[in-house]
Design a protein around this motif. Structure first.
Motif, PDB file in Angstrom:
ATOM      1  N   PRO A 171     -12.455   2.089  -4.927  1.00  0.00           N
ATOM      2  CA  PRO A 171     -12.048   2.551  -3.592  1.00  0.00           C
ATOM      3  C   PRO A 171     -11.458   1.430  -2.752  1.00  0.00           C
ATOM      4  O   PRO A 171     -12.019   0.337  -2.679  1.00  0.00           O
ATOM      5  CB  PRO A 171     -13.369   3.061  -2.986  1.00  0.00           C
ATOM      6  CG  PRO A 171     -14.432   2.379  -3.757  1.00  0.00           C
ATOM      7  CD  PRO A 171     -13.903   2.166  -5.136  1.00  0.00           C
ATOM      8  N   PRO A 172     -10.316   1.666  -2.119  1.00  0.00           N
ATOM      9  CA  PRO A 172      -9.682   0.623  -1.308  1.00  0.00           C
ATOM     10  C   PRO A 172     -10.499   0.308  -0.061  1.00  0.00           C
ATOM     11  O   PRO A 172     -11.167   1.182   0.492  1.00  0.00           O
ATOM     12  CB  PRO A 172      -8.331   1.236  -0.934  1.00  0.00           C
ATOM     13  CG  PRO A 172      -8.561   2.708  -1.011  1.00  0.00           C
ATOM     14  CD  PRO A 172      -9.552   2.920  -2.111  1.00  0.00           C
TER      15      PRO A 172
ATOM     16  N   GLU B  10     -10.161   6.723  11.548  1.00  0.00           N
ATOM     17  CA  GLU B  10      -8.771   6.435  11.902  1.00  0.00           C
ATOM     18  C   GLU B  10      -7.950   6.043  10.684  1.00  0.00           C
ATOM     19  O   GLU B  10      -6.857   6.573  10.460  1.00  0.00           O
ATOM     20  CB  GLU B  10      -8.711   5.316  12.947  1.00  0.00           C
ATOM     21  CG  GLU B  10      -7.290   4.962  13.349  1.00  0.00           C
ATOM     22  CD  GLU B  10      -7.228   3.921  14.461  1.00  0.00           C
ATOM     23  OE1 GLU B  10      -6.106   3.480  14.782  1.00  0.00           O
ATOM     24  OE2 GLU B  10      -8.294   3.541  14.982  1.00  0.00           O
ATOM     25  N   TYR B  11      -8.476   5.086   9.884  1.00  0.00           N
ATOM     26  CA  TYR B  11      -7.687   4.558   8.778  1.00  0.00           C
ATOM     27  C   TYR B  11      -7.997   5.226   7.440  1.00  0.00           C
ATOM     28  O   TYR B  11      -7.169   5.204   6.537  1.00  0.00           O
ATOM     29  CB  TYR B  11      -7.893   3.043   8.668  1.00  0.00           C
ATOM     30  CG  TYR B  11      -7.289   2.298   9.830  1.00  0.00           C
ATOM     31  CD1 TYR B  11      -5.909   2.129   9.917  1.00  0.00           C
ATOM     32  CD2 TYR B  11      -8.089   1.784  10.847  1.00  0.00           C
ATOM     33  CE1 TYR B  11      -5.345   1.462  10.978  1.00  0.00           C
ATOM     34  CE2 TYR B  11      -7.528   1.113  11.920  1.00  0.00           C
ATOM     35  CZ  TYR B  11      -6.159   0.952  11.984  1.00  0.00           C
ATOM     36  OH  TYR B  11      -5.597   0.300  13.049  1.00  0.00           O
TER      37      TYR B  11
ATOM     38  N   ALA C 284      -3.480   0.483   5.838  1.00  0.00           N
ATOM     39  CA  ALA C 284      -2.788   1.340   4.882  1.00  0.00           C
ATOM     40  C   ALA C 284      -2.822   0.718   3.487  1.00  0.00           C
ATOM     41  O   ALA C 284      -3.156  -0.449   3.306  1.00  0.00           O
ATOM     42  CB  ALA C 284      -1.348   1.555   5.338  1.00  0.00           C
ATOM     43  N   LEU C 285      -2.472   1.523   2.497  1.00  0.00           N
ATOM     44  CA  LEU C 285      -2.408   1.047   1.121  1.00  0.00           C
ATOM     45  C   LEU C 285      -1.174   0.165   0.917  1.00  0.00           C
ATOM     46  O   LEU C 285      -0.243   0.187   1.714  1.00  0.00           O
ATOM     47  CB  LEU C 285      -2.352   2.230   0.159  1.00  0.00           C
ATOM     48  CG  LEU C 285      -3.526   3.212   0.207  1.00  0.00           C
ATOM     49  CD1 LEU C 285      -3.297   4.349  -0.773  1.00  0.00           C
ATOM     50  CD2 LEU C 285      -4.838   2.495  -0.103  1.00  0.00           C
ATOM     51  N   HIS C 286      -1.173  -0.598  -0.180  1.00  0.00           N
ATOM     52  CA  HIS C 286      -0.009  -1.419  -0.500  1.00  0.00           C
ATOM     53  C   HIS C 286       0.478  -1.070  -1.903  1.00  0.00           C
ATOM     54  O   HIS C 286      -0.058  -0.180  -2.573  1.00  0.00           O
ATOM     55  CB  HIS C 286      -0.327  -2.910  -0.370  1.00  0.00           C
ATOM     56  CG  HIS C 286      -1.561  -3.358  -1.097  1.00  0.00           C
ATOM     57  ND1 HIS C 286      -1.671  -3.301  -2.470  1.00  0.00           N
ATOM     58  CD2 HIS C 286      -2.744  -3.856  -0.642  1.00  0.00           C
ATOM     59  CE1 HIS C 286      -2.854  -3.759  -2.843  1.00  0.00           C
ATOM     60  NE2 HIS C 286      -3.527  -4.095  -1.756  1.00  0.00           N
ATOM     61  N   THR C 287       1.516  -1.769  -2.369  1.00  0.00           N
ATOM     62  CA  THR C 287       2.125  -1.421  -3.660  1.00  0.00           C
ATOM     63  C   THR C 287       1.170  -1.629  -4.832  1.00  0.00           C
ATOM     64  O   THR C 287       1.295  -0.956  -5.854  1.00  0.00           O
ATOM     65  CB  THR C 287       3.408  -2.239  -3.891  1.00  0.00           C
ATOM     66  OG1 THR C 287       3.118  -3.632  -3.710  1.00  0.00           O
ATOM     67  CG2 THR C 287       4.503  -1.825  -2.919  1.00  0.00           C
TER      68      THR C 287
ATOM     69  N   THR D  68      -5.617   7.986   6.814  1.00  0.00           N
ATOM     70  CA  THR D  68      -4.315   7.459   6.399  1.00  0.00           C
ATOM     71  C   THR D  68      -4.304   7.186   4.903  1.00  0.00           C
ATOM     72  O   THR D  68      -3.361   7.542   4.185  1.00  0.00           O
ATOM     73  CB  THR D  68      -3.987   6.160   7.161  1.00  0.00           C
ATOM     74  OG1 THR D  68      -3.944   6.436   8.566  1.00  0.00           O
ATOM     75  CG2 THR D  68      -2.667   5.576   6.710  1.00  0.00           C
ATOM     76  N   ILE D  69      -5.388   6.567   4.419  1.00  0.00           N
ATOM     77  CA  ILE D  69      -5.474   6.213   3.002  1.00  0.00           C
ATOM     78  C   ILE D  69      -5.482   7.465   2.121  1.00  0.00           C
ATOM     79  O   ILE D  69      -4.742   7.558   1.132  1.00  0.00           O
ATOM     80  CB  ILE D  69      -6.732   5.360   2.744  1.00  0.00           C
ATOM     81  CG1 ILE D  69      -6.538   3.962   3.359  1.00  0.00           C
ATOM     82  CG2 ILE D  69      -7.036   5.260   1.252  1.00  0.00           C
ATOM     83  CD1 ILE D  69      -7.793   3.109   3.346  1.00  0.00           C
ATOM     84  N   MET D  70      -6.297   8.458   2.470  1.00  0.00           N
ATOM     85  CA  MET D  70      -6.354   9.670   1.663  1.00  0.00           C
ATOM     86  C   MET D  70      -5.033  10.425   1.714  1.00  0.00           C
ATOM     87  O   MET D  70      -4.599  11.034   0.738  1.00  0.00           O
ATOM     88  CB  MET D  70      -7.497  10.572   2.125  1.00  0.00           C
ATOM     89  CG  MET D  70      -8.864  10.058   1.722  1.00  0.00           C
ATOM     90  SD  MET D  70      -9.019   9.928  -0.082  1.00  0.00           S
ATOM     91  CE  MET D  70      -9.964   8.420  -0.232  1.00  0.00           C
TER      92      MET D  70
END
Length: 258
Positions: A41-42, A119-120, A47-50, A123-125
């Protein structure tokens, strides 16, 4: 008909449809061979990255393949595999406001972390879904979920009763800034001998010459968007501002100082 394929509406609609139909779900039926991927899990740091995108694409490929082969396939997701990173992000946010977690106290700080997740985490999901990750989103977990904490505690007790882990006094790594313990993974670095790969990036205006780089990670070359040289280095003075060709993909990129 539009001249270009616009993936936004199409992919989002099918992702939602397949999720609502339960095609990503998995149940321990016992009648089929199982295949499980617990995606790391991040951290809830934004936000996620490449790197996340690459990781999720490879895992999703394996998951979908096993699903088509008839396996009972569970692709599990969640947030925050390393609480210290999320804590650090929240504390930095507090510092910008001139506050600290010590001033807030434990309960208020935990509540702030949950607000940060809401909040974040969404965004990730959302990004996972936009990438088409076929996870069982019903099983989403966060480090501080009550059910997750109970499961961890239960398993630690189970391992302790088996004699596989023990409790004792030992020296630990202590962070004087955050006033918390840190894993060896955060601090102990191992030097290793690695292989360097040398590649020449030919100049667009003079393919017979170019800039040679050395890298321990040649797999990243197709993603190159520029070649950077040390500012003020006389060896590369005539190269700065010119364009070179990235090997393999033949992309034209600039040479710049950085």
């Amino acid at each position: 008909m539009d001249p270009l394929y616009k993936p936004g509406g199409v992919e989002e609609r099918w992702q939602r449809t397949w999720e609502e139909e339960g095609l990503y779900g998995a149940e321990p039926s016992g009648t089929r061979e199982t295949f499980v991927v617990a995606h790391p899990p991040p951290n809830v740091t934004g936000a996620l990255h490449t790197g996340h995108a690459l990781q999720i694409s490879l895992a999703d490929l394996l998951v979908r393949w096993h699903r088509m082969r008839g396996f009972e396939t569970a692709f599990l997701t969640g947030y925050d595999h390393a609480g210290i990173s999320t804590q650090n992000a929240v504390e930095n946010h507090l510092t910008e406001q001139g506050k600290s977690r010590q001033e807030l106290g434990r309960e208020a700080f935990v509540a702030l972390v949950w607000d940060w997740l809401r909040e974040y985490g969404g965004t990730i999901m959302g990004q996972f879904r936009r990438m088409g990750a076929s996870m069982d989103y019903r099983r989403e977990r966060f480090t501080m979920d009550d059910a997750y904490v109970r499961a961890v505690m239960r398993f630690f007790v189970h391992l302790y009763d088996k004699g596989w882990i023990y409790r004792a006094n030992r020296i630990i790594n202590w962070c004087p800034h955050h006033e918390t313990s840190l894993s060896d993974l955060e601090l102990v670095h191992d030097e290793v001998n690695d292989a360097l790969t040398y590649l020449r990036y030919p100049f667009v205006d003079d393919p017979g010459s170019g800039v040679t780089i050395a890298t321990a990670r040649p797999a990243t070359i197709p993603a190159d968007v520029a070649v950077a040289v040390s500012p003020g280095d006389e060896r590369w003075r005539d190269a700065v501002g010119r364009e070179v060709i990235v090997p393999f993909v033949e992309r034209v990129v600039p040479v710049l100082e950085d």
